[in-house]
Design an enzyme around this catalytic site. Sequence first.
Site, short mmCIF file in Angstrom:
data_model
loop_
_atom_site.label_atom_id
_atom_site.label_comp_id
_atom_site.label_asym_id
_atom_site.label_seq_id
_atom_site.Cartn_x
_atom_site.Cartn_y
_atom_site.Cartn_z
CG ASN A 9 -1.87 1.18 1.25
OD1 ASN A 9 -1.64 2.20 0.60
ND2 ASN A 9 -2.94 1.06 2.00
CB THR A 69 -3.12 -2.90 3.66
OG1 THR A 69 -3.33 -1.51 3.44
CG2 THR A 69 -2.61 -3.52 2.37
CB VAL A 70 -2.81 -6.51 7.62
CG1 VAL A 70 -2.70 -7.91 8.21
CG2 VAL A 70 -1.42 -5.88 7.52
CG ASN A 71 -9.65 -6.70 7.25
OD1 ASN A 71 -10.19 -6.89 6.18
ND2 ASN A 71 -10.27 -6.90 8.40
CD GLU A 72 -8.46 -4.10 0.79
OE1 GLU A 72 -7.96 -4.59 -0.23
OE2 GLU A 72 -8.93 -2.96 0.83
CB THR A 93 -2.47 4.86 13.08
OG1 THR A 93 -2.52 5.66 11.90
CG2 THR A 93 -2.43 5.77 14.29
CG ASP A 274 -10.35 0.55 7.33
OD1 ASP A 274 -10.04 1.73 7.55
OD2 ASP A 274 -9.59 -0.28 6.79
#
Length: 296
Positions: A9, A69-72, A93, A274
Amino acid sequence: MGKVLLVVNPSSGQEAGKRYADSVAEALEKKYSEVVVKYTEKAGDATAFAKEAAQERYEAVFVMGGDGTVNEVVSGLAEEAYRPKFSFIPLGTVNDLGRSLGISMDPEEAISQLDRLVEKKLDVGKINNHYFIDVVAIGTIPEAVQAVEPEQKTKLGSFAYVLEGLKAVRDNKSYLFDMTIDDEKIQEESMAVLIALTNSVGGMETLLPNASYDDGKLHLIVLKGDHLVDKLGLLPKIFSGKAMDDHNVLYRAFEKGHFSVEDGDDLVTNVDGDPGDKLPLDISVLPQHLTVLVPE
């Protein structure tokens, strides 16, 4: 060693993804026969990249990005019959999963850790038809935290979340939650309901000292208290790691649950930092569902 995917990302960590991508690729090339690098441009890209890597039977998928991004990437791997090994360089963060796995929060140090990785099993959470790796947060405080602007996060880091949380406590609004935790029915008035997979929640690694990324359990925290003074009294205990000792905190370890709220079905969850699904929710754990590569 086989073929691996590096998902980057480029905007994460004040564009640290863009700055460090070449260094990560070089480190991985010392360990694997081929490194394919792909950059995300929009939401969903990382999920699609990871799913394709699983279907093409890559050996591993590495990620450079924040919790979202890790979740995705985890979401792209979770439903596949063959699931590549998985690891990441935390650039966001909070980075709760990285903290619980012992991955350095400093990008350069995390890159140096790539040459001494070992395999561990990792639990994955499922929320309705989606997945999570850190925490699902519901209520007034998560609503406020979700409103934090990217500029605030960049400038203040995790302290921006603390400030917004304090504002929510001051407003003193709560919801009446109906919860079925395994076979137990619970109804509680609360400003915040948290369902976590690891000991780190919001960057606080002492909130759930008994939770582990591979224990096969979800960990529920409900912040109770009818009066503002009760809620204010909880805050220092949360930040000092003593919240579990307070009578205004309800805790359960569980495997599956159903969550709804009276007069607030439009209440949106916060999933791994998110926006997530609206209530009602069905949440469960997939025990040791992924193999994660972590520092030795």
